[in-house]
Write a protein that holds these residues in place. Structure first.
Motif, PDB file in Angstrom:
ATOM      1  N   TYR A 145      34.874  31.506  37.699  1.00  0.00           N
ATOM      2  CA  TYR A 145      36.340  31.373  37.347  1.00  0.00           C
ATOM      3  C   TYR A 145      36.912  32.570  37.639  1.00  0.00           C
ATOM      4  N   ARG A 146      38.151  32.321  37.910  1.00  0.00           N
ATOM      5  CA  ARG A 146      39.186  33.398  37.880  1.00  0.00           C
ATOM      6  C   ARG A 146      40.554  33.113  37.124  1.00  0.00           C
ATOM      7  N   LYS A 154      51.629  25.853  25.509  1.00  0.00           N
ATOM      8  CA  LYS A 154      50.383  24.999  24.625  1.00  0.00           C
ATOM      9  C   LYS A 154      49.444  26.272  24.161  1.00  0.00           C
ATOM     10  N   ASN A 155      49.827  27.471  24.512  1.00  0.00           N
ATOM     11  CA  ASN A 155      48.770  28.630  24.065  1.00  0.00           C
ATOM     12  C   ASN A 155      47.197  28.658  24.732  1.00  0.00           C
ATOM     13  N   ILE A 156      47.520  28.263  25.932  1.00  0.00           N
ATOM     14  CA  ILE A 156      46.276  28.064  26.544  1.00  0.00           C
ATOM     15  C   ILE A 156      46.416  29.068  27.855  1.00  0.00           C
ATOM     16  N   ALA A 157      44.918  29.617  28.150  1.00  0.00           N
ATOM     17  CA  ALA A 157      44.943  30.436  29.336  1.00  0.00           C
ATOM     18  C   ALA A 157      44.472  29.560  30.350  1.00  0.00           C
ATOM     19  N   ILE A 158      44.778  29.495  31.551  1.00  0.00           N
ATOM     20  CA  ILE A 158      43.900  28.928  32.747  1.00  0.00           C
ATOM     21  C   ILE A 158      43.288  29.576  33.816  1.00  0.00           C
ATOM     22  N   PHE A 159      42.061  29.224  33.906  1.00  0.00           N
ATOM     23  CA  PHE A 159      41.411  29.905  34.836  1.00  0.00           C
ATOM     24  C   PHE A 159      40.915  28.668  35.946  1.00  0.00           C
ATOM     25  N   TYR A 160      40.821  29.265  37.325  1.00  0.00           N
ATOM     26  CA  TYR A 160      40.379  28.281  38.075  1.00  0.00           C
ATOM     27  C   TYR A 160      39.309  28.732  39.140  1.00  0.00           C
ATOM     28  N   LYS A 167      40.569  31.840  44.982  1.00  0.00           N
ATOM     29  CA  LYS A 167      40.755  30.659  43.984  1.00  0.00           C
ATOM     30  C   LYS A 167      40.882  29.195  44.784  1.00  0.00           C
ATOM     31  N   MET A 168      40.670  28.508  43.952  1.00  0.00           N
ATOM     32  CA  MET A 168      40.925  27.044  44.216  1.00  0.00           C
ATOM     33  C   MET A 168      42.204  26.511  43.503  1.00  0.00           C
ATOM     34  N   PHE A 169      43.339  26.589  44.127  1.00  0.00           N
ATOM     35  CA  PHE A 169      44.520  26.439  43.469  1.00  0.00           C
ATOM     36  C   PHE A 169      44.554  25.264  42.897  1.00  0.00           C
ATOM     37  N   GLU A 170      45.108  25.274  41.637  1.00  0.00           N
ATOM     38  CA  GLU A 170      45.423  24.015  40.954  1.00  0.00           C
ATOM     39  C   GLU A 170      44.456  22.772  41.152  1.00  0.00           C
ATOM     40  N   ASN A 171      43.101  22.968  40.896  1.00  0.00           N
ATOM     41  CA  ASN A 171      42.293  22.148  41.167  1.00  0.00           C
ATOM     42  C   ASN A 171      41.724  21.624  39.750  1.00  0.00           C
ATOM     43  N   LYS A 172      42.090  20.589  39.389  1.00  0.00           N
ATOM     44  CA  LYS A 172      41.634  19.976  38.090  1.00  0.00           C
ATOM     45  C   LYS A 172      40.342  19.671  37.922  1.00  0.00           C
ATOM     46  N   ASN A 173      39.396  19.813  39.212  1.00  0.00           N
ATOM     47  CA  ASN A 173      38.088  19.633  39.019  1.00  0.00           C
ATOM     48  C   ASN A 173      37.290  20.718  39.022  1.00  0.00           C
ATOM     49  N   GLY A 174      37.920  21.991  39.264  1.00  0.00           N
ATOM     50  CA  GLY A 174      37.240  23.368  38.941  1.00  0.00           C
ATOM     51  C   GLY A 174      38.080  24.040  38.086  1.00  0.00           C
TER      52      GLY A 174
END
Length: 278
Positions: A145-146, A154-160, A167-174
């Motif tokens: 993940y990156r 939401k106080n959430i850090a996003i990694f893909y 990166k796999m941009f905005e991929n909900k499955n990764g």
């Protein structure tokens, strides 16, 4: 009578001559007027054509500059890339048993892993670096993940997930969501993962970053006084069911208070867009 007849005949001849000259003069004036109009049309057509040629020949850099569109230094090399395929991973109990001091729940289809830390993980002054260290050491397959960004609401850090360092941009499955409490500590996370990633087909030349920006510009998606940042080449899912991912350019475009994420397929120039939020 002879003299009067001759005088009348002469007068009539002069009138006819005068009338003929008037007609001729009128014809000449009409001809010259038409000629002037024709020459003016030729001139304006040439002028318009030359202006059009200038616009057509202007580089994308000049076009952006003329509209006060700012952008960071762009990658200049044009590489060859290929489509990749993958499938969504099902997590196993054997894998989750390796996660210590965590309470783990799997979705019914085992595609989503939710974990709650028994003791919140404190982040130091280098919050992002500490978060990355946690992901690599305490999350299954964390090295895949990156970091992407924060969802402050939401106080959430996003990694893909990434492949070949892209990166796999905005991929909900990764995707990996690191959840923080009010003290800025990690208390939980949610995870999905793609597996069996394979290159599919021959490598082909892709659009350069400049060409991708020009595609957005020609489609009216970059407004005057905009700022382009975070330019990056990665992958975007083009077929969800089979998880087919295509090389894609990513751009973050800010105009006034509005920020959008723009994606340009590096093979065919297809455009995908989303307003900024994680």
């Amino acid at each position: 009578m002879g003299v009067l007849g001759n005088s009348s005949h002469l007068l009539r001849r002069r009138r006819e001559t005068f009338m003929d000259w008037s007609k001729t003069k009128t014809i000449f004036i009409a001809v010259f007027l038409i000629l002037d109009i024709f020459l003016l049309m030729v001139f304006f057509n040439k002028h318009s054509a030359s202006q059009f040629e200038f616009i057509q020949e202007a580089s994308i850099e000049d076009k952006l500059k003329s509209y006060n569109i700012e952008y960071e230094k762009l990658p200049e090399e044009v590489s060859e890339e290929t489509i990749i395929t993958a499938k969504t991973k099902k997590f196993t109990k054997k894998e989750t048993d390796r996660l210590l001091n965590q309470t783990v729940k799997l979705s019914l289809n085992q595609l989503i892993l939710d974990s709650y830390l028994q003791k919140p993980f404190k982040l130091g002054e280098e919050k992002l670096e500490d978060m990355k260290s946690f992901v690599e050491s305490d999350v299954l397959f964390g090295d895949q993940y990156r970091y992407w960004g924060m969802n402050d609401e939401k106080n959430i850090a996003i990694f893909y997930q990434h492949y070949d360092n892209k990166k796999m941009f905005e991929n909900k499955n990764g995707k990996l969501e690191i959840k923080l409490n009010n003290n800025g500590e990690i208390y939980a996370y949610s995870q999905t993962l793609l597996e069996n990633l394979e290159e599919n087909g021959k490598s082909e030349s892709i659009l350069s970053a400049y060409q991708a920006i020009e595609t957005l510009y020609k489609n009216g998606l970059i407004k005057p006084n905009s700022k382009i940042s975070n330019v990056e080449l990665g992958y975007y899912t083009v077929v969800t069911e089979l998880q087919v991912l295509s090389p894609t350019w990513y751009f973050k475009i800010k105009n006034g208070e509005k920020t959008e994420r723009m994606y340009v397929n590096a093979f065919d120039g297809s455009i995908y867009r989303n307003e900024e939020n994680s």
